[in-house]
Each structure stands twice: as C-alpha cells, then as structure tokens.
Write a protein that holds these residues in place. Structure first.
Motif, PDB file in Angstrom:
ATOM      1  N   SER A 510      -8.678   4.065 -13.846  1.00 54.70           N
ATOM      2  CA  SER A 510      -8.509   2.809 -13.112  1.00 54.70           C
ATOM      3  C   SER A 510      -7.908   3.046 -11.733  1.00 54.70           C
ATOM      4  CB  SER A 510      -7.614   1.848 -13.909  1.00 54.70           C
ATOM      5  OG  SER A 510      -6.279   2.322 -13.948  1.00 54.70           O
ATOM      6  N   LEU A 511      -7.197   4.157 -11.565  1.00 55.72           N
ATOM      7  CA  LEU A 511      -6.557   4.431 -10.282  1.00 55.72           C
ATOM      8  C   LEU A 511      -7.565   4.760  -9.187  1.00 55.72           C
ATOM      9  CD1 LEU A 511      -3.380   6.405 -11.394  1.00 55.72           C
ATOM     10  CD2 LEU A 511      -3.490   4.114 -10.434  1.00 55.72           C
ATOM     11  N   LEU A 512      -8.803   5.040  -9.570  1.00 54.56           N
ATOM     12  CA  LEU A 512      -9.840   5.266  -8.565  1.00 54.56           C
ATOM     13  C   LEU A 512     -10.076   4.016  -7.725  1.00 54.56           C
ATOM     14  CD1 LEU A 512     -12.450   7.313 -10.632  1.00 54.56           C
ATOM     15  CD2 LEU A 512     -11.138   8.153  -8.671  1.00 54.56           C
ATOM     16  N   LYS A 513      -9.731   2.856  -8.279  1.00 58.10           N
ATOM     17  CA  LYS A 513      -9.927   1.595  -7.574  1.00 58.10           C
ATOM     18  C   LYS A 513      -8.698   1.190  -6.749  1.00 58.10           C
ATOM     19  CE  LYS A 513     -12.979  -0.134 -11.242  1.00 58.10           C
ATOM     20  NZ  LYS A 513     -13.188  -1.201 -12.256  1.00 58.10           N
ATOM     21  N   SER A 514      -7.679   2.020  -6.741  1.00 54.78           N
ATOM     22  CA  SER A 514      -6.449   1.674  -6.024  1.00 54.78           C
ATOM     23  C   SER A 514      -6.656   1.791  -4.519  1.00 54.78           C
ATOM     24  CB  SER A 514      -5.305   2.583  -6.466  1.00 54.78           C
ATOM     25  OG  SER A 514      -5.575   3.947  -6.146  1.00 54.78           O
ATOM     26  N   ASN A 515      -5.800   1.134  -3.781  1.00 58.60           N
ATOM     27  CA  ASN A 515      -5.835   1.177  -2.327  1.00 58.60           C
ATOM     28  C   ASN A 515      -4.752   2.095  -1.794  1.00 58.60           C
ATOM     29  OD1 ASN A 515      -7.883  -0.857  -2.158  1.00 58.60           O
ATOM     30  ND2 ASN A 515      -6.299  -2.393  -2.579  1.00 58.60           N
ATOM     31  N   LYS A 516      -4.977   2.641  -0.629  1.00 57.50           N
ATOM     32  CA  LYS A 516      -3.939   3.452   0.001  1.00 57.50           C
ATOM     33  C   LYS A 516      -2.688   2.596   0.214  1.00 57.50           C
ATOM     34  CE  LYS A 516      -6.776   6.890   2.362  1.00 57.50           C
ATOM     35  NZ  LYS A 516      -7.102   7.546   3.649  1.00 57.50           N
ATOM     36  N   GLY A 517      -1.554   3.156  -0.139  1.00 53.68           N
ATOM     37  CA  GLY A 517      -0.292   2.431  -0.001  1.00 53.68           C
ATOM     38  C   GLY A 517       0.065   1.574  -1.189  1.00 53.68           C
ATOM     39  N   GLN A 518      -0.830   1.428  -2.150  1.00 55.11           N
ATOM     40  CA  GLN A 518      -0.564   0.581  -3.311  1.00 55.11           C
ATOM     41  C   GLN A 518       0.441   1.252  -4.233  1.00 55.11           C
ATOM     42  OE1 GLN A 518      -4.088  -0.702  -5.365  1.00 55.11           O
ATOM     43  NE2 GLN A 518      -2.970  -1.812  -6.949  1.00 55.11           N
ATOM     44  N   GLY A 519       1.406   0.483  -4.707  1.00 52.93           N
ATOM     45  CA  GLY A 519       2.451   1.017  -5.563  1.00 52.93           C
ATOM     46  C   GLY A 519       2.177   0.782  -7.034  1.00 52.93           C
ATOM     47  N   PHE A 520       2.650   1.715  -7.861  1.00 50.70           N
ATOM     48  CA  PHE A 520       2.485   1.629  -9.309  1.00 50.70           C
ATOM     49  C   PHE A 520       3.761   2.126  -9.988  1.00 50.70           C
ATOM     50  CE2 PHE A 520      -1.770   2.198  -7.647  1.00 50.70           C
ATOM     51  CZ  PHE A 520      -2.535   1.316  -8.394  1.00 50.70           C
ATOM     52  N   GLN A 521       3.921   1.685 -11.221  1.00 54.18           N
ATOM     53  CA  GLN A 521       4.869   2.385 -12.092  1.00 54.18           C
ATOM     54  C   GLN A 521       4.028   3.272 -12.998  1.00 54.18           C
ATOM     55  OE1 GLN A 521       7.020   1.507 -16.056  1.00 54.18           O
ATOM     56  NE2 GLN A 521       8.293   0.490 -14.510  1.00 54.18           N
ATOM     57  N   PHE A 522       4.177   4.585 -12.842  1.00 53.39           N
ATOM     58  CA  PHE A 522       3.547   5.495 -13.781  1.00 53.39           C
ATOM     59  C   PHE A 522       4.399   5.468 -15.037  1.00 53.39           C
ATOM     60  CE2 PHE A 522       1.427   8.511 -10.457  1.00 53.39           C
ATOM     61  CZ  PHE A 522       0.612   7.472 -10.061  1.00 53.39           C
ATOM     62  N   GLU A 523       3.788   5.052 -16.143  1.00 54.37           N
ATOM     63  CA  GLU A 523       4.526   4.844 -17.396  1.00 54.37           C
ATOM     64  C   GLU A 523       5.453   6.013 -17.695  1.00 54.37           C
ATOM     65  OE1 GLU A 523       4.452   2.269 -19.417  1.00 54.37           O
ATOM     66  OE2 GLU A 523       2.587   1.179 -19.098  1.00 54.37           O
ATOM     67  N   ARG A 524       6.745   5.683 -17.817  1.00 54.68           N
ATOM     68  CA  ARG A 524       7.770   6.634 -18.245  1.00 54.68           C
ATOM     69  C   ARG A 524       8.075   7.732 -17.229  1.00 54.68           C
ATOM     70  NH1 ARG A 524       6.005   9.586 -22.320  1.00 54.68           N
ATOM     71  NH2 ARG A 524       8.041   9.933 -23.257  1.00 54.68           N
ATOM     72  N   GLU A 525       7.464   7.650 -16.027  1.00 52.26           N
ATOM     73  CA  GLU A 525       7.659   8.702 -15.033  1.00 52.26           C
ATOM     74  C   GLU A 525       8.410   8.223 -13.795  1.00 52.26           C
ATOM     75  OE1 GLU A 525       7.229  11.736 -15.459  1.00 52.26           O
ATOM     76  OE2 GLU A 525       5.732  12.011 -17.025  1.00 52.26           O
ATOM     77  N   GLY A 526       8.145   7.021 -13.360  1.00 49.57           N
ATOM     78  CA  GLY A 526       8.771   6.531 -12.146  1.00 49.57           C
ATOM     79  C   GLY A 526       7.826   5.640 -11.370  1.00 49.57           C
TER      80      GLY A 526
END
Length: 557
Positions: A510-526
């Motif tokens: 799903s991250l292939l659809k992300s935009n530059k600069g878009q923020g995420f919480q990577f589960e259990r990582e940060g």
C-alpha cells in the motif's frame, strides 16, 4: 484554538495596554526580519509564530522583511528558502516581501541628516585602532581623532565613500554619541562601511552598506511598525535603536525583547550550521538531522506540530534551555492522531507457514488508524511466505517475552495466530527462516485455549516492496554542544550514529501509493515519512514511539 483565544503573555499585555490607551490608533503592525545568510531554524520558528501570531490576534499585519545589509554572506537561495519556510508554517504576508535594500536611498539620506546635525562623522581608524579606542566593559573609550571634523567635511568624505574613492575597510561612518557610555553599543557605533560587493537586489549600485543597528530601526520606522519584537540579545541595542529614531525625529516603534529558543542537544547558530554543511558533516541545509525548518520538514515534522510546540513553550523574558523531548512530544502527539498506520519490517527474517496452501493468497482489510474511522482502511495481502522482524524472535526468550519463540503462539497484526515449530539456521548459526503453522480459525478471533503472547507486524514475502529506511537520531551526543569548553568545540560532539540506513527493509504494497512527505506510523517501529526529495521507497524516521516527555508531563499534572 484561534489566535484570539490563546492565552496571552507579557507582549500581549503590553499591546493590550497600548490599545486601551489609544496608542497607534489601535493598529498592530509587526515584522519578521530574517537575514538571508542561511536557512531558518527552529529558533526562527518561534519568532515567526510570535510575530505573525500577534498580527493575527489583533487583526493586524506582519511584514516579511529581509535584512539584506551584508551581501557577502547572502544569496537568493536563502531568500527563497525563507519564503518557503514561512508559508509552510502556515503564515502569509499581505504585501510583497520587503527588503532593507528597498530603503538604501532613504537610509543614505538619513545618514546625511545625522552628519548635518553633527551626529555622525567619517572615521579613518583601522580595525585594530578602533578596538583600542573603544574601551572595555570596565573602562570608557576614547574619542577618535577624527570625531570633531565639521559637518561640511564629513559630508564630502561620506559622498566620497559612496562614490568609491576608498578601499574596503579604509574608512567608516560613525554615529557621534558617547565614548564614555557604560553601554558599549553607544560608543560611536559604525553605521556605514565600504564594501565592494555585488548585491543580489541592488546589483552594483552601492559600494557602501549600512550596518544592522542603523538599518533595522529605520526600516521599522519607514514601514510604520508598531511593535518591534526581537530576542533578548538586542536588549542592549535598544538605546541605540531609540537614539537613532529620536535624533532623526522619525516614527518610533516600540522595541520589545523576548527570550530566544534554546534547545538542548542542538546548535542554532547559523554560522555553525553553515559550517556543518560546508564541511559535509551533514548532507545539506535540509538534512533531516539539522534543526532547520527545511530539515525538520524533510524528517517528517508537521507545521502544526511546530506551531503547537512554540505555543507550549510560551513567551518569556528569561533565557532558558528547552528539553528537545518537548519538540519530539509535539510531533508524536500530532502524528499519533493523524498518521495512517502501515507495516514495514526493518530487519526481515523469513517465515514459512508449513500448513498454508502453496498457491493460496488472501486479502485482509485493515484499518488505517485504530481510533479514526474517517481514515478508512487498506487491503493487505497474505500468503504462505512472510517476513517478520528478526527482533521479534528469540530461541531463549527473556522473562515476560511477548513475541515469537519456539512453541509459542503470537498473533499477526490483522491476521492469524501462528506458532513456531522449527528454526532454520545458516552455517554461521544465524536464524534465516522460521517454520510455523497457522490456525485458520483465528482470523479476527481468539478461540478458547489460545493465549497468544503478543501481536507482531509482518509483510507477505510475495507482495513485499523493497524500501530504504533512514534511522535518524540526534546530531549531537552532548546536551550542551554549544557551550564554551576549554579544549573542545561543538564539532567534537557530533553523534557518529546519528544516521543508520537500512537498505533491505520490506514494506506492505500500500505504501507504493504514498506521496512524498506523507507521514506514517510504522507499526511498533515509530513514525516515518516518505522522503521529500528521493525517488522510490525511501523513508525517514521522524521520531521513535517512546515518548518520555509525555510521561513527565502527565506526572507533573
């Protein structure tokens, strides 16, 4: 919270009293006056939020004005970066950005007025003599031998300066105030010097340039600034600010000083930040380890988090050092509420589900955010071969271990409960694969008898996307890298582990659809964001999940 509903501070109290007294006709006009000699940093963010925030609070106006009186160190690149940072923080200026150089003709005329009033003179002392005549904090200075020239002679010499008849540094124009003043800034300060430098705005029109203290107060007066808000280091310059305006009988803005932002584990001197860039200790002004606004933006900080941080630390008259944990808490707080979740395995180890059909694939629907239904959901593929993080498996687990171990059951986030039966190692004795079995009856449920010890994240090996992940840490290991040390400087405290790059991370598709600069919480990582500049799947760690400042804040309540 709107600007008008935010709690006030000593500056708003001053403005409230001014308005009650009818001063300035109730008008509030502030300015943000950066020097275009570097990129803006987190300290400037506080000043931006304060000056533009005051204008918003009182339905006034804040000018963006570049103090471009030192063209040797200035550039258009810095000007454009400053505009970009102010806009990104959420503020706008109503008119075109202003430049001190817009007023060079008027400043030249003001200098001539001082000469005509007998309040300025051309001085031929060299730099070493100037220091000698200036005196010390304990001893008064001495009058220059050129101090008593006539106004006519000084006017001719000043015109000669402007017409290029002197070399750089050969002569200066000084204000005639008081060489015995206890305030060294009032001991006949230089107000013009000779500099044969091309100017990014005025070209080669001038070979003399006004000094900051002369330029700033008059630029404020020309623009009709009502409240000239600046940091505490300018407190000792205020008598000179007032002297210039009073002597020339111009409009007289009120200078108000506040404490600048000092962060631990951080350097905010533009000179030192430029040194970090020039000596390639970092990868440019927007390196995510830098405290510049552009660096913080590239690291994944949001404009809202920085504004909230500036609001939280407040505006005071006393210098203090703010814990960088407060800044980190501000971005965690924002991203926890707004960032979609995703699964990325940073240190992958293969898992084979021995009882899962070879050609079978499933699609799980997983919520993007655990608390925000409006964030929607995404589809996550599942197959026989998975990747999990190597840190989530232990052959000999410590006490209270809640992740994978032999014969132990864990739940895959959004998926089945699996149990590890066998470990496969390479010749070096390293674990390279885990043979596990899944229970098809555990999707979304926890049947009686199952007590999985924990929940871990995972990625389908067949569908995994390769990603490069930059793990950023603080740039300095010392809490006060900028302090005065006898045998060290700030460069000695650079953290050699401030950047670790993982080149073989595995991400859900799903991250292939992300935009530059878009923020995420990577589960259990940060918290991570997709890099603003790099193409492909490159992510920068914004901040870890652990928030020590939130615990301190909660304990204080």
């Amino acid at each position: 919270m709107s600007e008008t509903s935010k709690p006030g501070n000593f500056i708003t109290q001053i403005i409230d009293k001014d308005n009650e007294a009818g001063k300035n006709g109730g008008k509030v006009l502030t300015r943000f006056p950066p020097e275009p000699n570097g990129y803006l940093h987190i300290g400037h963010a506080k000043s931006i939020c304060l000056n533009f925030g005051l204008a918003q609070r009182y339905n006034g106006q804040c000018n963006l004005r570049f103090d471009d009186t030192n063209p040797e160190k200035e550039s258009v690149e810095y000007i454009e970066s400053i505009k970009r940072d102010v806009e990104w923080l959420g503020f706008e200026w109503k008119e075109e950005a202003k430049f001190a150089s817009d007023y060079f003709d008027r400043l030249f005329d003001f200098a001539k007025q001082l000469i005509q009033l007998g309040k300025a003179y051309v001085c031929e002392l060299n730099a070493e003599q100037m220091r000698e005549y200036r005196g010390t904090l304990k001893e008064p200075g001495k009058n220059s031998p050129y101090r008593d020239r006539s106004a006519e002679e000084n006017m001719a010499l000043f015109n000669d300066m402007a017409n290029g008849k002197y070399k750089d540094g050969e002569v200066v124009l000084r204000a005639k105030i008081d060489m015995a003043s206890p305030n060294i800034n009032m001991r006949d300060p230089i107000i013009y010097r000779v500099r044969r430098v091309h100017h990014h705005q005025t070209g080669d029109k001038w070979c003399i340039y006004p000094m900051y203290d002369f330029t700033h107060c008059l630029s404020d007066a020309i623009e009709g600034i009502t409240h000239s808000v600046c940091t505490l280091e300018f407190q000792d310059h205020r008598p000179l600010y007032d002297w210039v305006l009073d002597t020339l009988k111009t409009a007289h803005p009120q200078q108000i000083e506040f404490a600048r932002l000092n962060l631990n584990y951080t350097v905010t001197s533009k000179r030192k930040l430029k040194l970090l860039v020039d000596e390639k200790h970092v990868h440019g002004w927007d390196d995510p380890r830098m405290p510049t606004i552009s660096g913080l933006r590239r690291r994944g900080y949001t404009a809202k988090s920085i504004r909230n941080f500036c609001d939280r630390i407040g505006v005071t008259k006393s210098d203090s050092v703010v814990d960088v944990g407060m800044l980190e808490h501000a971005i965690r707080e924002d991203l926890d509420a707004t960032a979609n979740r995703a699964m990325v395995v940073l240190n992958p180890i293969k898992v084979t589900l021995t009882n899962y059909p070879k050609d079978k694939e499933e699609i799980f629907t997983v919520n993007n955010h655990p608390k925000n239904e409006d964030a929607g959901a995404r589809e996550v593929p599942f197959s026989k071969h998975l990747f999990v993080d190597a840190a989530d498996f232990a052959e000999e687990p410590p006490k209270k271990w809640k992740r994978m171990t032999i014969d132990g059951a864990v739940r895959l986030r959004g998926g089945y409960v699996i149990t590890c039966d066998e470990v496969i190692k390479n010749e070096a004795g390293e674990v390279v694969e885990l043979l596990c079995r899944y229970d098809e009856n555990t999707l979304g449920v926890n049947p009686e008898g199952y007590k999985p010890k924990g929940v871990i994240h995972w990625v389908s090996a067949k569908h995994a996307v390769d990603a490069r992940v930059n793990l950023y840490d603080r740039l300095f290991v010392n809490e006060a890298p900028d302090a005065n040390y006898e045998d060290k400087n700030f460069l000695d405290f650079i953290n050699s582990e401030s950047l670790a790059t993982i080149t073989a991370a595995k991400a859900e598709p799903s991250l292939l659809k992300s935009n530059k600069g878009q923020g995420f919480q990577f589960e259990r990582e940060g918290y991570f964001c997709r890099d603003l500049k790099e193409d492909g799947m490159v992510f920068n760690r914004t901040v870890t999940l652990r928030d020590s400042w939130a615990k301190i804040e909660a304990k204080g309540k």
